[in-house]
Design a protein around this motif. Structure first.
Motif, PDB file in Angstrom:
ATOM      1  N   ARG A  77     111.999  78.258  -2.842  1.00  0.00           N
ATOM      2  CA  ARG A  77     111.312  79.555  -2.830  1.00  0.00           C
ATOM      3  C   ARG A  77     111.489  80.254  -4.162  1.00  0.00           C
ATOM      4  O   ARG A  77     110.553  80.833  -4.710  1.00  0.00           O
ATOM      5  N   GLY A  78     112.730  80.195  -4.685  1.00  0.00           N
ATOM      6  CA  GLY A  78     112.975  80.852  -5.968  1.00  0.00           C
ATOM      7  C   GLY A  78     112.161  80.219  -7.082  1.00  0.00           C
ATOM      8  O   GLY A  78     111.592  80.917  -7.920  1.00  0.00           O
ATOM      9  N   SER A  79     112.085  78.889  -7.074  1.00  0.00           N
ATOM     10  CA  SER A  79     111.299  78.201  -8.098  1.00  0.00           C
ATOM     11  C   SER A  79     109.823  78.540  -7.980  1.00  0.00           C
ATOM     12  O   SER A  79     109.130  78.706  -8.988  1.00  0.00           O
ATOM     13  N   PHE A  80     109.337  78.662  -6.735  1.00  0.00           N
ATOM     14  CA  PHE A  80     107.926  79.009  -6.526  1.00  0.00           C
ATOM     15  C   PHE A  80     107.639  80.404  -7.066  1.00  0.00           C
ATOM     16  O   PHE A  80     106.636  80.627  -7.757  1.00  0.00           O
ATOM     17  N   GLY A  81     108.509  81.376  -6.764  1.00  0.00           N
ATOM     18  CA  GLY A  81     108.314  82.738  -7.259  1.00  0.00           C
ATOM     19  C   GLY A  81     108.402  82.802  -8.776  1.00  0.00           C
ATOM     20  O   GLY A  81     107.591  83.480  -9.422  1.00  0.00           O
ATOM     21  N   GLU A  82     109.378  82.090  -9.351  1.00  0.00           N
ATOM     22  CA  GLU A  82     109.517  82.074 -10.805  1.00  0.00           C
ATOM     23  C   GLU A  82     108.296  81.443 -11.471  1.00  0.00           C
ATOM     24  O   GLU A  82     107.829  81.937 -12.499  1.00  0.00           O
ATOM     25  N   ARG A  83     107.793  80.367 -10.875  1.00  0.00           N
ATOM     26  CA  ARG A  83     106.631  79.696 -11.459  1.00  0.00           C
ATOM     27  C   ARG A  83     105.394  80.590 -11.422  1.00  0.00           C
ATOM     28  O   ARG A  83     104.636  80.670 -12.402  1.00  0.00           O
ATOM     29  N   GLN A  84     105.206  81.276 -10.299  1.00  0.00           N
ATOM     30  CA  GLN A  84     104.059  82.176 -10.193  1.00  0.00           C
ATOM     31  C   GLN A  84     104.187  83.321 -11.196  1.00  0.00           C
ATOM     32  O   GLN A  84     103.200  83.722 -11.828  1.00  0.00           O
ATOM     33  N   LEU A  85     105.398  83.829 -11.353  1.00  0.00           N
ATOM     34  CA  LEU A  85     105.636  84.892 -12.325  1.00  0.00           C
ATOM     35  C   LEU A  85     105.358  84.400 -13.742  1.00  0.00           C
ATOM     36  O   LEU A  85     104.700  85.082 -14.538  1.00  0.00           O
ATOM     37  N   ASP A  87     103.392  81.976 -14.693  1.00  0.00           N
ATOM     38  CA  ASP A  87     101.951  81.765 -14.889  1.00  0.00           C
ATOM     39  C   ASP A  87     101.237  83.085 -15.159  1.00  0.00           C
ATOM     40  O   ASP A  87     100.379  83.170 -16.056  1.00  0.00           O
ATOM     41  N   LEU A  88     101.591  84.117 -14.398  1.00  0.00           N
ATOM     42  CA  LEU A  88     100.951  85.422 -14.590  1.00  0.00           C
ATOM     43  C   LEU A  88     101.246  85.984 -15.979  1.00  0.00           C
ATOM     44  O   LEU A  88     100.333  86.417 -16.696  1.00  0.00           O
ATOM     45  N   VAL A  89     102.510  85.961 -16.355  1.00  0.00           N
ATOM     46  CA  VAL A  89     102.914  86.552 -17.630  1.00  0.00           C
ATOM     47  C   VAL A  89     102.309  85.789 -18.808  1.00  0.00           C
ATOM     48  O   VAL A  89     101.754  86.383 -19.738  1.00  0.00           O
ATOM     49  N   SER A  90     102.407  84.456 -18.766  1.00  0.00           N
ATOM     50  CA  SER A  90     101.918  83.654 -19.895  1.00  0.00           C
ATOM     51  C   SER A  90     100.403  83.701 -20.017  1.00  0.00           C
ATOM     52  O   SER A  90      99.862  83.504 -21.112  1.00  0.00           O
ATOM     53  N   ASP A  91      99.696  83.943 -18.913  1.00  0.00           N
ATOM     54  CA  ASP A  91      98.230  84.033 -18.967  1.00  0.00           C
ATOM     55  C   ASP A  91      97.756  85.354 -19.569  1.00  0.00           C
ATOM     56  O   ASP A  91      96.643  85.423 -20.098  1.00  0.00           O
ATOM     57  N   ILE A  92      98.579  86.399 -19.471  1.00  0.00           N
ATOM     58  CA  ILE A  92      98.125  87.739 -19.874  1.00  0.00           C
ATOM     59  C   ILE A  92      98.750  88.196 -21.187  1.00  0.00           C
ATOM     60  O   ILE A  92      98.057  88.702 -22.075  1.00  0.00           O
ATOM     61  N   MET A  93     100.047  87.989 -21.340  1.00  0.00           N
ATOM     62  CA  MET A  93     100.756  88.570 -22.476  1.00  0.00           C
ATOM     63  C   MET A  93     100.762  87.644 -23.677  1.00  0.00           C
ATOM     64  O   MET A  93     100.795  86.418 -23.533  1.00  0.00           O
ATOM     65  N   PRO A  94     100.771  88.197 -24.895  1.00  0.00           N
ATOM     66  CA  PRO A  94     100.934  87.380 -26.109  1.00  0.00           C
ATOM     67  C   PRO A  94     102.307  86.709 -26.103  1.00  0.00           C
ATOM     68  O   PRO A  94     103.283  87.269 -25.579  1.00  0.00           O
ATOM     69  N   PRO A  95     102.417  85.511 -26.665  1.00  0.00           N
ATOM     70  CA  PRO A  95     103.686  84.753 -26.584  1.00  0.00           C
ATOM     71  C   PRO A  95     104.896  85.486 -27.153  1.00  0.00           C
ATOM     72  O   PRO A  95     106.013  85.301 -26.657  1.00  0.00           O
ATOM     73  N   GLU A  96     104.685  86.309 -28.189  1.00  0.00           N
ATOM     74  CA  GLU A  96     105.829  86.979 -28.811  1.00  0.00           C
ATOM     75  C   GLU A  96     106.328  88.182 -28.025  1.00  0.00           C
ATOM     76  O   GLU A  96     107.333  88.801 -28.400  1.00  0.00           O
ATOM     77  N   THR A  97     105.668  88.529 -26.922  1.00  0.00           N
ATOM     78  CA  THR A  97     106.024  89.746 -26.186  1.00  0.00           C
ATOM     79  C   THR A  97     106.810  89.482 -24.908  1.00  0.00           C
ATOM     80  O   THR A  97     107.086  90.414 -24.164  1.00  0.00           O
ATOM     81  N   THR A 215      99.458  95.726 -14.071  1.00  0.00           N
ATOM     82  CA  THR A 215     100.514  96.326 -14.889  1.00  0.00           C
ATOM     83  C   THR A 215     100.632  95.630 -16.243  1.00  0.00           C
ATOM     84  O   THR A 215     100.734  96.280 -17.292  1.00  0.00           O
ATOM     85  N   LEU A 216     100.607  94.301 -16.229  1.00  0.00           N
ATOM     86  CA  LEU A 216     100.732  93.549 -17.490  1.00  0.00           C
ATOM     87  C   LEU A 216      99.540  93.797 -18.406  1.00  0.00           C
ATOM     88  O   LEU A 216      99.701  93.884 -19.629  1.00  0.00           O
ATOM     89  N   ASN A 217      98.354  93.902 -17.841  1.00  0.00           N
ATOM     90  CA  ASN A 217      97.190  94.201 -18.668  1.00  0.00           C
ATOM     91  C   ASN A 217      97.303  95.584 -19.304  1.00  0.00           C
ATOM     92  O   ASN A 217      96.903  95.778 -20.458  1.00  0.00           O
ATOM     93  N   THR A 218      97.855  96.533 -18.562  1.00  0.00           N
ATOM     94  CA  THR A 218      98.076  97.868 -19.127  1.00  0.00           C
ATOM     95  C   THR A 218      99.101  97.818 -20.254  1.00  0.00           C
ATOM     96  O   THR A 218      98.911  98.422 -21.322  1.00  0.00           O
TER      97      THR A 218
END
Length: 291
Positions: A77-85, A87-97, A215-218
């Protein structure tokens, strides 16, 4: 009249006999061929439906196994939540952030850190959640003991996030608790508003995949605005230096112009002296010094 009726009955009888004993006009062989083709099509459709049913059964089994894996294995479960997190972050935020599993100064390793200038400072996102209590409560939602245990476990997790991931002067004054399930997020807000209020007081914001996306897009838009302002400030600073250099160049050009003007005046004065000396020299040259 009776004869007329009898004649009419005879005619009707003869017509009926003709219709009964007339050869059929329908081609029996054609009907047999159509029936055969229809049976073949039905067999094909039944085969396709059977195959689809088998595939759906397999998919249902895979979903059930996946659900059992997540429900029964805390690490999965923890790995699933971490993976989803991730994916969301890496799809939206620039790599250096952002960074995953980054060790903070106090030695803790959060699931994700969003790098922001201070203030507000780095924002921490935790992807864990006490799902065991939630599952027990879902099996028997009328049991007050399960509901209270679930509420206590969530508040305990909120306290842990606030204690480990909110570091005055180092990180932002708030953190985020990521819940990988929209249904659990909805359950919290609908039936446990006290937990949401408690999290807000602790400055731990509860987010789901959809709300974290917003939130991440903001945050990305704010970072872009900060970057633009930073670049604009640099440009303004360089422009100020350029204007200073231009002013200094203008002063030096004016001084050079003054030198040129003085030189021109000196040359004119020299030329005037030459013009005066030349006739005198010629007069002297014309004089006869012989006896």
């Amino acid at each position: 009249m009776t004869t007329y009726i009898l004649a009419l009955l005879v005619i009707i009888t003869l017509l009926l006999l003709v219709l009964i004993f007339r050869k059929p006009t329908v081609d029996i062989s054609s009907l047999k061929e159509d029936n055969a083709r229809l049976r073949e099509r039905l067999a094909e459709r039944l085969g396709t439906l059977t195959q689809n049913a088998i595939e759906l059964k397999n998919i249902s089994g895979d979903i059930a196994n996946f659900k059992n894996l997540l429900m029964g294995n805390k690490q999965a479960r923890g790995s699933f939540g971490e993976r989803q997190l991730e994916d969301l972050v890496s799809d939206i935020m620039p790599p250096e952030t952002y960074a995953f599993q980054y060790v903070l100064e106090n030695g803790v390793r959060p699931d994700c850190i969003i790098r922001l200038p201070y203030p507000p400072g780095d924002m921490i996102i935790d992807s864990k959640f006490p799902l065991e209590s939630f599952n027990c409560m879902q099996k028997d939602s009328s049991n007050e003991v399960y509901c209270k245990q679930f509420e206590a476990d969530v508040k305990k997790h909120i306290d842990a996030i606030a204690e480990k991931y909110i570091i005055p002067g180092k990180t932002a004054e708030s953190a985020m608790m990521f819940i990988a399930s929209e249904s659990i997020f909805e359950e919290l807000h609908r039936n446990f508003p006290s937990i949401v209020d408690y999290a807000n007081r602790k400055k731990v914001f509860i987010v789901s995949p959809s709300t974290l996306w917003a939130t991440l897009n903001t945050i990305r838009a704010v970072l872009s605005d900060i970057k633009i302002k930073h670049v604009a400030n640099k440009i303004k600073h360089e422009l100020d230096l350029l204007l200073t250099d231009l002013s200094r160049l203008n002063d030096r050009a004016e001084n050079l112009q003054k030198h040129f003007s003085q030189t021109t005046t000196d040359i004119e004065q020299i030329q005037t002296s030459v013009d005066k000396i030349t006739p005198r020299a010629e007069k002297i040259s014309d004089m006869n010094f012989e006896d």
